[in-house]
Design a protein around this motif. Structure first.
Motif, PDB file in Angstrom:
ATOM      1  N   ILE B 250       0.838  -1.211   0.000  1.00  0.00           N
ATOM      2  CA  ILE B 250       0.000   0.000   0.000  1.00  0.00           C
ATOM      3  C   ILE B 250       0.872   1.259   0.000  1.00  0.00           C
ATOM      4  N   GLY B 251       2.113   1.130   0.442  1.00  0.00           N
ATOM      5  CA  GLY B 251       2.977   2.296   0.644  1.00  0.00           C
ATOM      6  C   GLY B 251       3.262   3.081  -0.617  1.00  0.00           C
ATOM      7  N   HIS B 252       3.201   2.398  -1.758  1.00  0.00           N
ATOM      8  CA  HIS B 252       3.487   3.112  -3.000  1.00  0.00           C
ATOM      9  C   HIS B 252       2.274   3.197  -3.913  1.00  0.00           C
ATOM     10  N   VAL B 253       1.094   3.059  -3.332  1.00  0.00           N
ATOM     11  CA  VAL B 253      -0.141   3.373  -4.053  1.00  0.00           C
ATOM     12  C   VAL B 253      -0.272   4.899  -4.064  1.00  0.00           C
ATOM     13  N   SER B 254      -0.475   5.463  -5.254  1.00  0.00           N
ATOM     14  CA  SER B 254      -0.588   6.919  -5.368  1.00  0.00           C
ATOM     15  C   SER B 254      -2.005   7.359  -5.047  1.00  0.00           C
ATOM     16  N   LEU B 255      -2.130   8.224  -4.057  1.00  0.00           N
ATOM     17  CA  LEU B 255      -3.442   8.738  -3.675  1.00  0.00           C
ATOM     18  C   LEU B 255      -3.714  10.087  -4.315  1.00  0.00           C
ATOM     19  N   ASP B 256      -2.691  10.673  -4.932  1.00  0.00           N
ATOM     20  CA  ASP B 256      -2.850  12.017  -5.484  1.00  0.00           C
ATOM     21  C   ASP B 256      -1.788  12.268  -6.549  1.00  0.00           C
ATOM     22  N   PRO B 257      -2.204  12.306  -7.832  1.00  0.00           N
ATOM     23  CA  PRO B 257      -1.212  12.495  -8.912  1.00  0.00           C
ATOM     24  C   PRO B 257      -0.483  13.831  -8.803  1.00  0.00           C
ATOM     25  N   ALA B 258      -1.038  14.787  -8.030  1.00  0.00           N
ATOM     26  CA  ALA B 258      -0.378  16.079  -7.854  1.00  0.00           C
ATOM     27  C   ALA B 258       0.345  16.154  -6.511  1.00  0.00           C
ATOM     28  N   GLY B 259       0.489  15.010  -5.828  1.00  0.00           N
ATOM     29  CA  GLY B 259       1.089  15.007  -4.490  1.00  0.00           C
ATOM     30  C   GLY B 259       2.600  15.066  -4.520  1.00  0.00           C
ATOM     31  N   PRO B 260       3.234  15.010  -3.342  1.00  0.00           N
ATOM     32  CA  PRO B 260       4.699  15.113  -3.262  1.00  0.00           C
ATOM     33  C   PRO B 260       5.401  13.919  -3.918  1.00  0.00           C
ATOM     34  N   VAL B 261       6.637  14.162  -4.395  1.00  0.00           N
ATOM     35  CA  VAL B 261       7.437  13.107  -5.015  1.00  0.00           C
ATOM     36  C   VAL B 261       7.857  12.095  -3.948  1.00  0.00           C
TER      37      VAL B 261
END
Lengths: 405, 405
Positions: B250-261
């Motif tokens: 789950i740690g590398h599931v993206s919750l926000d394409p505009a989120g932090p790198v």
């Protein structure tokens, strides 16, 4: 690598017989034609046990002897195949714009596939359940007239289904707190067979596990399309249900907080990005010009026709859809590490145009190298959920319990 | 509701004895003190079988008789409890800033808990594995000196672990393609016991299943914190591993394409939003003023101290973190429908400030009403992954295989 069985179960002799009967049935299903000696050699059961179990299975017409004999040194062995012809089960499915009924026999042969145009989202739940019961009664009549006994029926619903067969929420249908299993049983007027309800995604996953291109794959996901998107998850060979039976709801996982508004009230849900209504709106902006869309399947046909003509707007919209879909599949790959994700419904129809972008996105997004070995393909099954419903209704016999006729 | 067992297994008499031994051991573990008659009555095994199995378990010192007798009509019955004192297992864990070793006996009693400051991310993998082997040898020496036999050792790694115990990728440590199990075995110089490797999240989930506040819960997730975030998923009482053992990422599931790198190269991953480095950077903007942070645990202590003083910036940052965390937990709830998600590591440390926002977000985001019954709580276990590693190393005995001393 480590396997902790949480609940070891005591074994008594009755259980042993049921379990061994299931082992023999499964061996015949997978390896027919095969001899009693083959079964004993391959399963580790002793020959006397196999003979006794096979005798019982032949008497019940679950297995039959063929005229063939094995070509080998010594006494020729009579070969066995699955019979199961006297037994059938029914699967029903509420799809986009239609109701579906499928009947199969115990050998997995399709006896009938019926589709009836019906807009379940536009009428009250009771009307849909009455229509399903009418469809089921006709199908049962047909199967019974062929001399078969119907062992069970399972209905697939696009929504949450609890362990009692009630539907707390089905956004695709506008249903809330509908006691589906109880009402369907009542509408069927005391059927002589078991009636079950499950999600379309779970049933489609069972169909893949048994009948699909990835049959037998222990870690497998079927992603249903249509009005809403859902995952049927097979993990270590079993359906993953969760505590209350609500697992697999990938359709309302938000992939983008700034994304389009979803029917569930959220934003950027997978359903709002790649569900059939979202795809129709993205690819056919004119479709809603004459008012709300009532039938989605004709619009899907239009999209396919335009894609085949290389319509640039439609092709670009399909590539966008494929990218969103790939992001959703990457979530499944990261969390579940399936060996394959199989796409159903409109994703399967549009697969030639969705898959290239979806596969690239999956490979780029999933953490494990090569997406952890996850393959992404279109389902080869027609009406997978109804087929899975019929398959599920045969489960007690396959688990070694003898049918009562 | 429907259960399809994919692979019924044949049962022979040797298997039956092993399975029944596991049933008796489990009954004594859960219901001790109990009599032979209790075991027979509650498990369905016949009394002669129970007596024979108990005699064997007493001889192996897995079970012992207490002086107590049951207070009932008729002949007094001797009561049994788990012994297991002669047997122990070891769990190791690579944590943020530290290595951990835990030893337990078969009864689940902790024999030792050692933590050693060590920055695994700052040194080559071989150095970390040598340090782990040294720690393990000292722990084994201590346990052996107490007259116990070490049955096995399992190491928890924060990263992907394949079925051979190799680590293709551990972003938290900067590892890629490290044959961890093979190198650890070599560094231990032919240990007389089994050596396993698993993810910290999987091992922590096993520890929850056995020893945590939700012990015995069939559908349960442990969410590990620290440098990276991972889920250990228990589904229907078993660890969910997926096809290659990479499930739970789950740690590398993206919750926000505009989120932090994120360290994985993605954007808006759960780790980039709520991992320990992200939390330290959000809450203590001055922490990196003197160069890159090398030790995170002292910074975590500073955050707790500031939160206790009601520092408004820290409290607001913790509420933000809780909201992001709740969104991640909602993904787990939608896909897996667990009965509980238990938070470990820095999430547990910060739970008083994270939980209110995280629970609200979970309730608002999950599709099923009431988040499908999913509870969200902090783990009550210290060094859960190492404890789970020791628990996992006892699995073969618990499955009914007798130890060889």
């Amino acid at each position: 690598m480590i396997s902790i069985h949480n609940e070891p179960q005591p074994t008594d002799l009755g259980d042993v017989r049921v379990a061994n009967r299931a082992v023999v049935l499964r061996h015949v299903r997978l390896h027919a034609p095969c001899s009693r000696a083959d079964i004993a050699a391959r399963t580790g059961l002793n020959k006397a046990t196999v003979s006794s179990l096979v005798a019982e299975l032949i008497e019940q017409r679950l297995v039959r002897e063929t005229g063939l004999t094995e070509n080998r040194v010594g006494r020729p062995a009579t070969m066995l195949v699955l019979d199961g012809e006297p037994y059938a089960a029914l699967g029903l499915q509420i799809g986009a714009d239609e109701l579906v009924a499928v009947a199969i026999d115990l050998g997995g042969n399709r006896l009938l596939t019926w589709r009836r145009a019906f807009a379940a989202g536009a009428v009250p739940p009771a009307e849909t359940l009455r229509a399903l019961a009418a469809l089921a009664r006709r199908a049962v009549g047909r199967v019974t007239a062929q001399g078969r006994t119907v062992l069970g029926l399972t209905l697939g619903v696009p929504g949450l289904v609890d362990s009692a067969g009630a539907v707390p929420l089905a956004t695709a249908l506008g249903w809330r707190d509908v006691p589906v299993a109880a009402e369907l049983r009542a509408a069927l007027r005391e059927p002589a067979f078991a009636v079950g309800v499950d999600t379309v995604a779970n049933l489609a996953a069972l169909a893949e596990l048994r009948h699909g291109a990835y049959a037998g794959t222990a870690d497998l996901v079927h992603l249903t399309g249509g009005i809403t998107v859902g995952a049927g998850i097979i993990a270590a060979g079993r359906l993953l249900r969760g505590g209350r039976g609500f697992a697999g709801e990938i359709g309302h996982v938000s992939l983008d907080p700034a994304g389009p508004v979803c029917s569930c009230g959220g934003r950027g849900c997978l359903t709002a990005l790649v569900g059939l209504p979202a795809v129709v709106r993205r690819l056919l902006p004119d479709a809603e010009a004459d008012g709300p869309i009532t039938d989605y399947l004709p619009e899907l046909d239009r999209i396919v026709a335009l894609a085949r003509q290389d319509d640039p707007t439609v092709l670009s919209g399909l590539a966008d859809t494929g990218r969103h879909l790939g992001r959703g599949v990457a979530v499944l790959a990261d969390l579940l590490n399936p060996e394959a994700v199989v796409l159903g419904d409109h994703f399967a129809t549009l697969a030639p145009w969705l898959l290239p972008a979806a596969r690239s996105e999956l490979a780029a997004r999933a953490l494990a190298p090569g997406a952890g070995g996850c393959r992404l393909d279109a389902s080869t099954l027609d009406t997978a959920a109804a087929l899975g419903g019929a398959t599920a209704a045969l489960a007690t016999v396959e688990a070694g319990r003898l049918p009562t006729r």
